[in-house]
Design an enzyme around this catalytic site. Sequence first.
Site, PDB file in Angstrom:
ATOM      1  CE  LYS A 119     -10.480  10.820  32.923  1.00  0.00           C
ATOM      2  NZ  LYS A 119     -10.828  10.124  31.684  1.00  0.00           N
ATOM      3  CE  LYS A 221     -16.122   3.429  33.328  1.00  0.00           C
ATOM      4  NZ  LYS A 221     -15.137   3.561  32.316  1.00  0.00           N
ATOM      5  CE  LYS A 224      -6.439   0.961  34.830  1.00  0.00           C
ATOM      6  NZ  LYS A 224      -5.786   1.370  33.600  1.00  0.00           N
TER       7      LYS A 224
HETATM    8  P1  TYM Z   1      -9.131   2.871  28.896  1.00  0.00           P
HETATM    9  O1  TYM Z   1      -7.664   2.799  29.123  1.00  0.00           O
HETATM   10  O2  TYM Z   1      -9.964   3.673  29.819  1.00  0.00           O
HETATM   11  O3  TYM Z   1      -9.740   1.428  28.855  1.00  0.00           O
HETATM   12  C1  TYM Z   1      -9.174   0.423  28.049  1.00  0.00           C
HETATM   13  C2  TYM Z   1     -10.238  -0.482  27.509  1.00  0.00           C
HETATM   14  O4  TYM Z   1     -10.934  -1.116  28.575  1.00  0.00           O
HETATM   15  C3  TYM Z   1     -12.338  -0.917  28.407  1.00  0.00           C
HETATM   16  N1  TYM Z   1     -12.983  -0.822  29.713  1.00  0.00           N
HETATM   17  C4  TYM Z   1     -14.115  -1.449  30.012  1.00  0.00           C
HETATM   18  N2  TYM Z   1     -14.912  -2.257  29.271  1.00  0.00           N
HETATM   19  C5  TYM Z   1     -15.999  -2.763  29.876  1.00  0.00           C
HETATM   20  N3  TYM Z   1     -16.327  -2.518  31.172  1.00  0.00           N
HETATM   21  C6  TYM Z   1     -15.556  -1.716  31.948  1.00  0.00           C
HETATM   22  N4  TYM Z   1     -15.869  -1.495  33.199  1.00  0.00           N
HETATM   23  C7  TYM Z   1     -14.393  -1.135  31.362  1.00  0.00           C
HETATM   24  N5  TYM Z   1     -13.424  -0.303  31.819  1.00  0.00           N
HETATM   25  C8  TYM Z   1     -12.562  -0.119  30.792  1.00  0.00           C
HETATM   26  C9  TYM Z   1     -12.454   0.382  27.625  1.00  0.00           C
HETATM   27  O5  TYM Z   1     -13.695   0.455  26.962  1.00  0.00           O
HETATM   28  C10 TYM Z   1     -11.284   0.262  26.678  1.00  0.00           C
HETATM   29  O6  TYM Z   1     -11.620  -0.507  25.544  1.00  0.00           O
HETATM   30  N6  TYM Z   1      -9.458   6.068  25.155  1.00  0.00           N
HETATM   31  C11 TYM Z   1      -9.142   4.699  25.474  1.00  0.00           C
HETATM   32  C12 TYM Z   1      -7.742   4.270  25.047  1.00  0.00           C
HETATM   33  C13 TYM Z   1      -7.469   4.546  23.622  1.00  0.00           C
HETATM   34  C14 TYM Z   1      -7.978   3.830  22.515  1.00  0.00           C
HETATM   35  C15 TYM Z   1      -7.430   4.478  21.351  1.00  0.00           C
HETATM   36  C16 TYM Z   1      -8.796   2.724  22.376  1.00  0.00           C
HETATM   37  C17 TYM Z   1      -6.689   5.557  23.150  1.00  0.00           C
HETATM   38  N7  TYM Z   1      -6.675   5.512  21.787  1.00  0.00           N
HETATM   39  C18 TYM Z   1      -7.719   4.017  20.077  1.00  0.00           C
HETATM   40  C19 TYM Z   1      -9.076   2.267  21.091  1.00  0.00           C
HETATM   41  C20 TYM Z   1      -8.546   2.919  19.950  1.00  0.00           C
HETATM   42  C21 TYM Z   1      -9.256   4.541  26.965  1.00  0.00           C
HETATM   43  O7  TYM Z   1      -9.134   5.464  27.707  1.00  0.00           O
HETATM   44  O8  TYM Z   1      -9.412   3.299  27.384  1.00  0.00           O
END
Ligand code: TYM
Length: 356
Positions: A119, A221, A224
């Site tokens: 980022k 991957k 968004k």
């Molecule tokens: P975020 O919002 O970026 O993504 C949410 C979930 O989707 C999964 N993901 C993917 N998995 C496989 N392939 C992809 N291309 C892909 N894109 C997204 C992410 O691995 C995630 O599981 N930091 C986290 C949100 C969060 C969180 C937490 C998760 C905040 N606190 C506590 C678990 C526990 C995040 O930004 O996910």
Amino acid sequence: MSEHKNEDKKVVLSGIRATGNLHLGNYYGALSKFVRMQDDYDCRYFVADLHALTTHPDPGMLHENVKEILAEYLAAGLDPEKNIIYVQSDVPEIAEMYLLMNMHAGIGELMRTASFKDKARKALGITSDSDEIEREICGNQTNRQVNAGLLTYPTLMAVDILIHHADFVPVGKDQEQHLELTRRFGRRFNSFYKTDYFHDAVNFNFGGDAVKVPGLDGSGKMGKSEGNCIYLIDDEKTLRKKVMRAVTDEGPKVPDSEPTEPIRNLFTLMELVSAPDTLGHFRSAYADCSIRYGDLKKQLAEDILKVTLPIRERILDIRGDDEYLSRVVQRGAERARETAARTLREVREIMGIRKF
Ligand code: TYM
């Protein structure tokens, strides 16, 4: 402390940032696992709106995004009777514990986290290593894009997990480093205060490897910010168009050759959505060089639609029902706060903050 362990059921905790509609990466990396786990575990799923603030969303849009993710959770099959479903900011104990945990998070380790570096690089418009990021950040005091919230993002995520004493955290591969930091912070807290208060949380993949869903643009991957997503809410026409436009190559020239990355990605998507014999058929066609990518894409679009269209219909039903959505999260917040308040009280006590 073992009294936090629910002896009957393991605790599952996970969340998704409120930054827009959910795509196939979110679905296969996280949401589909949430749904599959809900009958067997004590599950707590939330919408991470505080984490979304790190990238400065439009204030008018943030609440809409929270509602949208919530509707998509429910539409994908999460049952509010079986799970605690809540919005992160409705549990103020999280914010206080985040402050406390930040006292034990090192700036160096946070700066070396891959998500922070990515980022920061994007915000600063540079491509190079940690040293240059550090120099740029320190040298450019007007750059507010690389904010302290972005740096301490992993602390907040660790608190989400530790505040529930979670055992399993179903996430995609990209979040594994954050999970590693969560374990590190929990252990550090234990060793600093000579306690066994926190235990390790691990990813959960039903015995398989962590999932990384690729995009349709040939590399990397699905994400968004990459602009290469298939969304659960995409209508049939949009979805077919996206799949038909997926990047391919000139086709195999030599039998049994290794597929190039864009083709491997299409096979990976097919592994997730298609029947094994469909995948087998296209793999053999690739191996004997008879494959027609147009046919593969048509089939892939068909199989994705089988997964997403029923969810899309339910999203359209649920998203306007504000009363239902607010009932779900109000109840969810009450239940999440029961555990959170207790953990916070105990953490304050362990750290020496006591009431007069
Ligand atoms: P975020 O919002 O970026 O993504 C949410 C979930 O989707 C999964 N993901 C993917 N998995 C496989 N392939 C992809 N291309 C892909 N894109 C997204 C992410 O691995 C995630 O599981 N930091 C986290 C949100 C969060 C969180 C937490 C998760 C905040 N606190 C506590 C678990 C526990 C995040 O930004 O996910």
